[in-house]
Motif scaffolding. Structure first.
Motif, mmCIF file in Angstrom:
data_model
loop_
_atom_site.group_PDB
_atom_site.id
_atom_site.type_symbol
_atom_site.label_atom_id
_atom_site.label_comp_id
_atom_site.label_asym_id
_atom_site.label_seq_id
_atom_site.Cartn_x
_atom_site.Cartn_y
_atom_site.Cartn_z
ATOM 1 N N UNK A 1 0.838 -1.212 0.000
ATOM 2 C CA UNK A 1 0.000 0.000 0.000
ATOM 3 C C UNK A 1 0.868 1.255 0.000
ATOM 4 N N UNK A 2 1.807 1.329 0.949
ATOM 5 C CA UNK A 2 2.600 2.552 1.129
ATOM 6 C C UNK A 2 3.945 2.479 0.392
ATOM 7 N N UNK A 3 4.305 1.302 -0.065
ATOM 8 C CA UNK A 3 5.606 1.022 -0.726
ATOM 9 C C UNK A 3 6.782 1.071 0.251
ATOM 10 N N UNK A 4 6.494 1.105 1.553
ATOM 11 C CA UNK A 4 7.597 1.073 2.535
ATOM 12 C C UNK A 4 8.337 -0.250 2.392
ATOM 13 N N UNK A 5 9.666 -0.171 2.357
ATOM 14 C CA UNK A 5 10.492 -1.369 2.204
ATOM 15 C C UNK A 5 10.972 -1.560 0.779
ATOM 16 N N UNK A 6 10.352 -0.856 -0.158
ATOM 17 C CA UNK A 6 10.717 -1.064 -1.572
ATOM 18 C C UNK A 6 12.162 -0.646 -1.856
ATOM 19 N N UNK A 7 12.576 0.494 -1.286
ATOM 20 C CA UNK A 7 13.945 0.976 -1.552
ATOM 21 C C UNK A 7 14.987 -0.019 -1.045
ATOM 22 N N UNK A 8 14.720 -0.629 0.119
ATOM 23 C CA UNK A 8 15.664 -1.626 0.666
ATOM 24 C C UNK A 8 15.772 -2.836 -0.261
ATOM 25 N N UNK A 9 14.646 -3.232 -0.855
ATOM 26 C CA UNK A 9 14.673 -4.366 -1.798
ATOM 27 C C UNK A 9 15.440 -3.973 -3.057
ATOM 28 N N UNK A 10 15.196 -2.745 -3.543
ATOM 29 C CA UNK A 10 15.951 -2.254 -4.720
ATOM 30 C C UNK A 10 17.455 -2.282 -4.456
ATOM 31 N N UNK A 11 17.853 -1.877 -3.242
ATOM 32 C CA UNK A 11 19.289 -1.857 -2.911
ATOM 33 C C UNK A 11 19.892 -3.264 -3.021
ATOM 34 N N UNK A 12 19.147 -4.269 -2.540
ATOM 35 C CA UNK A 12 19.640 -5.657 -2.631
ATOM 36 C C UNK A 12 19.728 -6.084 -4.096
ATOM 37 N N UNK A 13 18.718 -5.730 -4.892
ATOM 38 C CA UNK A 13 18.743 -6.074 -6.322
ATOM 39 C C UNK A 13 19.924 -5.388 -7.020
ATOM 40 N N UNK A 14 20.167 -4.118 -6.667
ATOM 41 C CA UNK A 14 21.315 -3.394 -7.254
ATOM 42 C C UNK A 14 22.632 -4.083 -6.909
ATOM 43 N N UNK A 15 22.741 -4.532 -5.648
ATOM 44 C CA UNK A 15 23.967 -5.202 -5.194
ATOM 45 C C UNK A 15 24.182 -6.482 -6.008
ATOM 46 N N UNK A 16 23.085 -7.240 -6.206
ATOM 47 C CA UNK A 16 23.182 -8.479 -6.995
ATOM 48 C C UNK A 16 23.634 -8.170 -8.417
ATOM 49 N N UNK A 17 23.087 -7.115 -8.998
ATOM 50 C CA UNK A 17 23.486 -6.728 -10.358
ATOM 51 C C UNK A 17 24.965 -6.345 -10.414
ATOM 52 N N UNK A 18 25.411 -5.570 -9.432
ATOM 53 C CA UNK A 18 26.821 -5.157 -9.396
ATOM 54 C C UNK A 18 27.755 -6.350 -9.282
ATOM 55 N N UNK A 19 27.348 -7.331 -8.474
ATOM 56 C CA UNK A 19 28.190 -8.519 -8.274
ATOM 57 C C UNK A 19 28.215 -9.435 -9.506
ATOM 58 N N UNK A 20 27.265 -9.244 -10.414
ATOM 59 C CA UNK A 20 27.156 -10.146 -11.552
ATOM 60 C C UNK A 20 27.334 -9.451 -12.896
#
Length: 197
Positions: free
Chosen positions: A177-196
């Motif tokens: 509803x509020x999208x709280x937590x979305x930025x933290x998930x994006x950060x993890x996805x970004x980290x995975x992309x950087x590592x790969x």
């Protein structure tokens, strides 16, 4: 992470071959009514790319969403749906097991748990199954908007304790509803992309 392009690229049924992907994959696992489709739609900034339903157990396939031609979000079938037959549940289980074993590009698993309740036996089984397959799941505690702020820490502790989660396990409270937590998930996805890269 800025999502520019997103498409549902591959749908794998019970008899389908797991695709040989060239892009890193991140899987989402959770109980049938935990809000997995709502989470994926919130991450992809789309209203209804992942089909949400008042009927749990709708996702009976493994769905591969191509994000920016850089990453796949992989939506696994919801588990623990009471009305599915034993045979169907077994087939879903085998399909998910095959994916966790066979995917050469799986780089992370997000495990969704409803923040309002202690994890169920099915949740505990899935958590241990993910660990058994060599992944350290990131726990996403969904439906954050359904509890009072004062309950937050107690509920997060309840989830971690019930799962017997290892120290340092990442848990992210999330609200579609509020999208709280979305930025933290994006950060993890970004980290995975950087590592790969």
């Amino acid at each position: 992470m800025v999502i520019k392009n997103v498409s549902l690229e591959t749908v794998c049924g019970i008899t389908s071959k797991i695709p040989d992907s060239r892009l890193p994959e991140v899987a989402f696992a959770g109980k049938s009514n935990v809000g997995k489709s709502s989470l994926i739609n919130a991450l992809m900034n789309r209203k209804s790319l992942a089909r949400t339903s008042s009927q749990p157990g709708k996702t009976q396939t493994i769905n591969f969403y191509n994000i920016n031609d850089a990453l796949y979000l992989v939506d696994l079938p919801g588990y623990g749906y009471a009305k599915a037959s034993v045979k169907v549940k077994e087939q879903w289980g085998k399909m998910v097991d095959r994916y966790l074993h066979k995917s050469k590009q799986l780089k992370g698993v997000f495990h969704l748990i409803d923040i309002r309740h202690a994890p169920s036996e099915n949740d505990r089984m899935m958590y241990n199954w993910i660990l058994h397959n060599g992944y350290q799941p990131v726990i996403i505690a969904t439906k954050l908007d359904k509890i009072k702020k004062s309950q937050l820490q107690k509920q997060l502790n309840l989830i971690l304790d019930t799962l017997d989660a290892a120290e340092g396990t990442v848990i992210i409270p999330f609200s579609a509803e509020t999208k709280q937590g979305r930025e933290e998930i994006y950060e993890i996805l970004d980290r995975i992309l950087e590592e790969n890269v």
